[in-house]
Design an enzyme around this catalytic site. Structure first.
Site, PDB file in Angstrom:
ATOM      1  N   HIS A 139       0.881  -1.153  -0.040  1.00  0.00           N
ATOM      2  CA  HIS A 139      -0.051  -0.032  -0.029  1.00  0.00           C
ATOM      3  C   HIS A 139       0.844   1.143   0.029  1.00  0.00           C
ATOM      4  O   HIS A 139       0.309   2.299  -0.297  1.00  0.00           O
ATOM      5  CB  HIS A 139      -1.005   0.015   1.188  1.00  0.00           C
ATOM      6  CG  HIS A 139      -0.220   0.215   2.568  1.00  0.00           C
ATOM      7  ND1 HIS A 139      -0.010  -0.863   3.588  1.00  0.00           N
ATOM      8  CD2 HIS A 139      -0.200   1.207   3.039  1.00  0.00           C
ATOM      9  CE1 HIS A 139       0.345  -0.310   4.437  1.00  0.00           C
ATOM     10  NE2 HIS A 139       0.444   1.221   4.395  1.00  0.00           N
TER      11      HIS A 139
ATOM     12  N   ASP B 193       0.467  -7.768   1.589  1.00  0.00           N
ATOM     13  CA  ASP B 193       0.690  -6.327   1.735  1.00  0.00           C
ATOM     14  C   ASP B 193       2.376  -6.056   1.683  1.00  0.00           C
ATOM     15  O   ASP B 193       2.767  -5.093   2.353  1.00  0.00           O
ATOM     16  CB  ASP B 193       0.331  -5.631   2.956  1.00  0.00           C
ATOM     17  CG  ASP B 193       0.229  -4.085   2.762  1.00  0.00           C
ATOM     18  OD1 ASP B 193       0.175  -3.639   1.792  1.00  0.00           O
ATOM     19  OD2 ASP B 193      -0.029  -3.447   4.070  1.00  0.00           O
TER      20      ASP B 193
ATOM     21  N   SER C 137       4.623   2.575   7.799  1.00  0.00           N
ATOM     22  CA  SER C 137       4.389   1.529   6.802  1.00  0.00           C
ATOM     23  C   SER C 137       5.358   1.398   6.121  1.00  0.00           C
ATOM     24  O   SER C 137       5.876   2.189   5.694  1.00  0.00           O
ATOM     25  CB  SER C 137       2.851   1.639   6.011  1.00  0.00           C
ATOM     26  OG  SER C 137       1.871   1.665   6.968  1.00  0.00           O
TER      27      SER C 137
END
Length: 496
Positions: free
Chosen positions: A134, A164, A236
């Site tokens: 993402h 992910d 992230s």
């Protein structure tokens, strides 16, 4: 750059972040080559010095800037009066020519330029970087900034939405690659550091402990490392490291009511990361093994039955209760049945579904595993041959439109008017491949594939990739010949 997933109540959510996190190690760390297990050596009950871990891991964590350029897109909208006015009066009122499309019209809109940020971890000296899917999803440009402020353009080597994870590459030499530890060796309660760029604050480290392992969050990776090291938006793709400064996980999300850290962060274990990276490099896509069951933790199943007033004795309170066996799957082929309880895989005790997922995520279709299970409390064993999502053991490769053996271009305005259509891709050349085998001619206008509209090359690429992942990798093409006659083709993506 965050994503929110409901977990328990509407007020509680899982937020995927956009920065890197790294866990740090202690002072007496062994110097080991990249990709080798590194385990912290801390005397029980002694304070931990995290300065070594921070110093060791910070240079390996990068800042990633994702730029999505402004684009002009064609969108459909409804004009309920178009057919009413145009059909009886032949366009007298200027509302189009009444194509019998229920008043659906098209217009062009320009999307704004978007910029988002996240983190990544250098895993090789020649420039391979791991981050979250993402973080790089939808990027037109990727700019990577190292800890020493050097900047590089990056390209995406491959990405996997399910785990992910994404692998990107910059052109560099002698880069500060992080040491990679075996996340299976991580212990609950050990100190870790999260390294990344949270909330726009670059080169940030936060400390905490491993709160739990093999944590299932109900989406994607179901075997996460849980930590209370502070992770926030922008973390992230960053690193979770041990006290030796070695990577044990890639930070991916937080569990929060507000979208900010409240002490529950989650990282993707390096055992899964290593498998995804290897698959992307070798095959272009992740080789996902399937055991072919649906089920839950034994204790969860027993509790649910008690709520219904049923008394259940499975002979254990640990393991995986099989609620359903998928037809023609690996478990079905090995004779497993509904009601069986899996207790061990390859000699390793399995207490939760998250632990099972962690083991299977490291396997590939065609791999064999040994299973110990209980049936009516009697001990049994079986050997399973894992399968892919299509129900076989073949290698799944990332299909590209090159497999079609054609060249394509969007329709011109003149062609749209000529054929009285609003969109399509014209086949400008057929040089071999699947199109030639199926008889699709040069000049054919593709409008729909597998019931999806085809307006751009990007649409075609996505449809081909999605079809290749399905159990029936076939493109059902609808379109128009240059003469105006409608045509239909079935284009298999695999040889029978």
């Amino acid at each position: 750059m965050k994503k929110i997933v409901n977990v328990a109540t509407p007020a509680v959510c899982v937020v995927a972040l956009a920065l890197s996190v790294v866990a740090f190690t202690k002072t007496n760390a062994a110097t080991t080559p990249n990709q080798t297990p590194v385990v912290a050596n801390v005397a029980a009950g002694q304070p931990v010095d995290l300065t070594y871990a921070a110093e060791k891991s910070l240079p390996s964590v990068v800042y990633i800037k994702n730029t999505q350029n402004s684009k002009v897109q064609t969108v459909e909208y409804s004009d309920p009066f178009e057919d009413f006015f145009s059909d009886p009066f032949g366009g007298f009122f200027g509302r189009g020519r009444g194509n019998g499309n229920g008043g659906r019209r098209q217009r062009q809109v320009e999307t704004p330029k978007r910029v988002a940020a996240g983190s990544g971890v250098i895993i090789s000296t020649d420039g391979y970087i791991v981050t979250n899917n993402h973080v790089v999803d939808g990027a037109d440009e990727l700019l990577v900034t190292l800890n020493d402020n050097k900047e590089y353009s990056a390209r995406i080597i491959g990405a996997d939405a399910t785990t992910d994870l994404a692998l990107i590459k910059i052109d560099g030499k002698n880069l500060p690659a992080i040491q990679i530890a075996n996340s299976d060796d991580v212990k609950v309660g050990e100190w870790v550091l999260a390294v990344g760029n949270p909330l726009g604050l670059n080169n940030t480290v936060t400390a905490g402990i491993v709160s739990a392992k093999a944590r299932s969050m109900g989406q994607g990776v179901s075997s996460m490392i849980q930590t209370d090291a502070a992770i926030n938006q922008g973390n992230s793709g960053g690193a979770l490291v041990n006290t030796a400064g070695a990577l044990i996980g890639i930070n991916a999300m937080i569990y929060s009511q507000t979208g900010s850290n409240i002490g529950y962060g989650f990282a993707i274990p390096t055992t899964i990361m290593n498998k995804v990276v290897e698959d992307i490099k070798k095959y272009g896509t992740v080789q996902r093994a399937m055991i072919g069951i649906q089920g839950s933790d034994v204790n969860a199943y027993v509790d649910s039955e008690k709520e219904k007033g049923n008394e259940v004795d499975l002979g254990t309170m640990e393991g995986i209760y099989i609620a359903k066996v998928i037809d023609d799957g690996a478990a079905a082929d090995a004779g497993l049945k509904e009601g069986d309880v899996i207790t061990h895989i390859d000699g390793q005790k399995v207490k939760t579904f998250g632990e099972l997922q962690n083991i299977i995520a490291q396997k590939r279709p065609g791999d064999k595993i040994s299973i110990n299970y209980l049936r009516n409390k009697a001990k049994k064993t079986a050997t399973l041959t894992l399968k892919n999502e299509k129900g076989n053991t073949k290698v799944v490769k990332d299909a590209d439109i090159d497999v079609l053996g054609g060249q394509f271009r969007p329709l011109t305005d003149a062609q749209k008017e000529q054929f009285n259509i609003g969109y399509g891709l014209q086949v400008t050349k057929v040089s071999g491949g699947r199109l030639k085998d199926a008889g699709v001619p040069q000049g054919f206008i593709i409008q729909r594939i597998n019931d999806e509209s085809v307006k751009t090359i990007e649409d075609l690429q996505k449809i081909v990739k999605d079809a290749n992942k399905s159990t029936e990798p076939v493109l059902y093409i609808q379109g128009i010949y240059p003469t105006g006659k409608k045509g239909y083709f079935a284009v298999p993506l695999e040889d029978e």
